[in-house]
Scaffold this active site. Structure first.
Site, short mmCIF file in Angstrom:
data_model
loop_
_atom_site.label_atom_id
_atom_site.label_comp_id
_atom_site.label_asym_id
_atom_site.label_seq_id
_atom_site.Cartn_x
_atom_site.Cartn_y
_atom_site.Cartn_z
N LYS A 1 -4.71 1.60 -6.24
CA LYS A 1 -5.68 2.49 -6.86
C LYS A 1 -6.32 1.83 -8.10
O LYS A 1 -7.01 0.86 -7.94
CB LYS A 1 -4.99 3.83 -7.18
CG LYS A 1 -4.08 4.36 -6.05
CD LYS A 1 -4.83 4.74 -4.79
CE LYS A 1 -3.96 4.96 -3.57
NZ LYS A 1 -2.82 5.87 -3.72
N ARG B 1 9.67 -14.60 -0.47
CA ARG B 1 10.21 -13.23 -0.50
C ARG B 1 11.08 -13.02 -1.74
O ARG B 1 11.26 -11.92 -2.22
CB ARG B 1 10.97 -12.88 0.79
CG ARG B 1 11.55 -11.46 0.78
CD ARG B 1 11.80 -10.85 2.16
NE ARG B 1 12.33 -11.79 3.12
CZ ARG B 1 13.59 -12.25 3.13
NH1 ARG B 1 14.45 -11.82 2.24
NH2 ARG B 1 13.97 -13.12 4.03
N TYR C 1 3.14 12.90 -4.02
CA TYR C 1 2.27 12.26 -3.02
C TYR C 1 2.79 12.57 -1.61
O TYR C 1 4.01 12.59 -1.39
CB TYR C 1 2.27 10.75 -3.30
CG TYR C 1 1.40 9.95 -2.39
CD1 TYR C 1 0.01 10.01 -2.51
CD2 TYR C 1 1.95 9.12 -1.43
CE1 TYR C 1 -0.79 9.26 -1.67
CE2 TYR C 1 1.14 8.36 -0.59
CZ TYR C 1 -0.23 8.44 -0.72
OH TYR C 1 -1.02 7.70 0.11
N ASP D 1 5.77 8.25 -11.29
CA ASP D 1 4.68 7.65 -10.53
C ASP D 1 3.44 7.76 -11.41
O ASP D 1 2.88 8.85 -11.57
CB ASP D 1 4.51 8.39 -9.19
CG ASP D 1 3.39 7.80 -8.33
OD1 ASP D 1 2.48 7.17 -8.90
OD2 ASP D 1 3.42 7.99 -7.10
C1 PLP Z 1 -1.61 6.23 -2.98
C2 PLP Z 1 -0.45 6.76 -3.69
C3 PLP Z 1 0.87 6.37 -3.35
C4 PLP Z 1 1.15 5.44 -2.18
O1 PLP Z 1 0.59 4.18 -2.39
P1 PLP Z 1 0.16 3.19 -1.19
O2 PLP Z 1 -0.34 2.00 -1.94
O3 PLP Z 1 -0.90 3.89 -0.40
O4 PLP Z 1 1.37 2.93 -0.38
C5 PLP Z 1 1.91 6.86 -4.11
N1 PLP Z 1 1.71 7.71 -5.13
C6 PLP Z 1 0.47 8.13 -5.47
C7 PLP Z 1 0.30 9.08 -6.60
C8 PLP Z 1 -0.65 7.67 -4.77
O5 PLP Z 1 -1.87 8.09 -5.11
#
Ligand code: PLP
Length: 394
Positions: A209, A59, A112, A184
């Site tokens: 992603k 961790r 998001y 982000d």
């Molecule tokens: C999918 C997504 C998130 C959240 O990510 P997870 O891996 O599903 O927790 C945050 N911001 C954006 C722009 C996303 O597409």
């Protein structure tokens, strides 16, 4: 491998890893262990006090995870990075680390869905307020900054309407006021956009992603200045504990090697689909930053290498028409998420943004007939054929 002269395509493969330190293993090894042994009690004492560097417990750090973090820090042009168990674990850790009760967060007009939910939680449970702003002009950003604004939180392109925020412009105002800017960067990946080079302070990814790229891992990343990242590592991350598993880090290291090749292909395919959809009589509006008529096209040119692999469009008709189109598709899968090899379609109003109240949704431009495509790596002709046959049927 921190040679400043290496190009991105080389860095995704080599940076952060020295095979000599791992028995010559060509590929970074998977350290699937929860804890690390100390050779003596004294060594354990020194590891805990920080007098001696080394691993203690997974961790608090793990060698496979560390390679991933170092590689991502280099790719995002940051000082250091931390990996998390999901994008939301990364978003929440970064926001908790940057704010306290009584603070204010200024956000881009769209965020998001679960980030929206987390902002709500911060407000209700901890008294941390937030506002949304389109950030279209310098004056608009200046006006929206309050005396207690502790950070500015941006998504660009904004999901699902693909509006962009001028990162350099916001970072300049924020810097004058000493407010950190968090971006982000999930939709772009570091291959298309590096917010830190535009003066922003923290970058977040849902590595689920494009960074993973294969739809088989959930993970998150936070990149920033070394001292700040070290602090988050020793506090928010360690104590809340949303860390990545070594195996998932290993899979991300594998996925990362093809990031530029994959994203080039995602972008090329999306451009073809845009050309097809833009002239289709059943399409009402199209949202794609590569569209020369897109209001933020010049911002795209300035801060993105290419327009990306996401495209949204509204269909002439109602929610039912949009849902019928989805049901008529064969190759294209109905699913949320993005950046996978498979082309995915989703209906934001009832899926990713269902938690956002209708009025907020309208402000974000999310109508009932809007659909979002995450364009995959298939032959573009096959993706278009599928869209064409489905559009014929509605
Ligand atoms: C999918 C997504 C998130 C959240 O990510 P997870 O891996 O599903 O927790 C945050 N911001 C954006 C722009 C996303 O597409």
């Amino acid at each position: 491998m921190e040679d400043k002269n290496l190009r991105f395509e080389t860095e995704v493969i080599h940076s952060g890893y020295v095979s000599d330190e791992h028995q010559g293993s060509l590929v970074p090894p998977l350290y699937q262990t929860s804890t690390f042994t100390f050779s003596t009690a004294k060594q354990g004492e020194k590891r805990f006090s920080g007098e001696e560097e080394g691993f203690i417990y997974s961790r608090l750090g793990n060698p496979t995870v560390k390679i991933l973090e170092e590689r991502l820090a280099i790719l995002e042009k940051g000082g250091a990075a931390l990996a998390f168990s999901s994008g939301m674990a990364a978003v929440s850790a970064a926001l908790i680390a940057l704010t306290k009760t009584g603070d204010h967060i200024l956000c881009s007009q769209g965020v998001y869905g679960c980030t929206f939910g987390f902002l709500q939680l911060l407000k209700e449970k901890y008294g941390i307020e937030h506002d949304f702003s389109s950030m279209d002009s310098i004056e608009m950003v200046e006006k929206a900054i309050l005396p207690n604004t502790a950070c500015i939180y941006i998504e660009t392109p904004i999901n699902p309407t693909m509006k962009l925020v001028d990162l350099g412009q916001v970072a300049k105002i924020a810097d004058e006021k000493g407010i950190p800017v968090v971006v982000d960067n999930t939709f772009c990946s570091p291959y298309l956009q590096t917010p830190l080079t535009h003066g922003c302070d923290v970058v977040i990814h849902s590595a689920t992603k494009y960074i993973c790229g294969h739809g088989d891992v959930l993970a998150g990343i936070v990149v920033g200045k070394k001292e700040w990242i070290q602090k988050v590592s020793r506090t928010t991350q360690k104590d809340i504990g949303g860390i990545i598993s070594p195996f998932d880090a290993w899979l991300l290291l594998r996925g990362l090697k093809t990031l530029p090749i994959r994203v080039d292909r995602h972008c090329d395919n999306t451009e073809k689909i845009f050309q097809f959809l833009r002239n289709h009589p059943k399409i009402d509006a199209i949202y794609y930053p590569g569209d020369a008529d897109h209001p933020d096209y010049q911002i795209m040119k300035k801060q993105m290498k290419k327009p990306g692999g996401l495209i949204s469009f509204s269909i002439r008709g109602t929610k039912e028409t949009a849902q019928r189109l989805m049901n008529e598709l064969n190759l294209i899968k109905i699913a949320v998420s993005l950046g996978d090899a498979e082309t995915l379609i989703q209906h934001p109003a009832t899926m990713t943004h269902a938690v956002v109240p209708e009025e907020e949704r309208r402000k974000m431009g999310i109508t009932e007939n809007l659909l979002r495509l995450s364009v995959g790596l298939e032959a573009w002709e096959d993706i278009i054929d599928d869209l064409e046959q489905a559009l014929e049927k509605i």
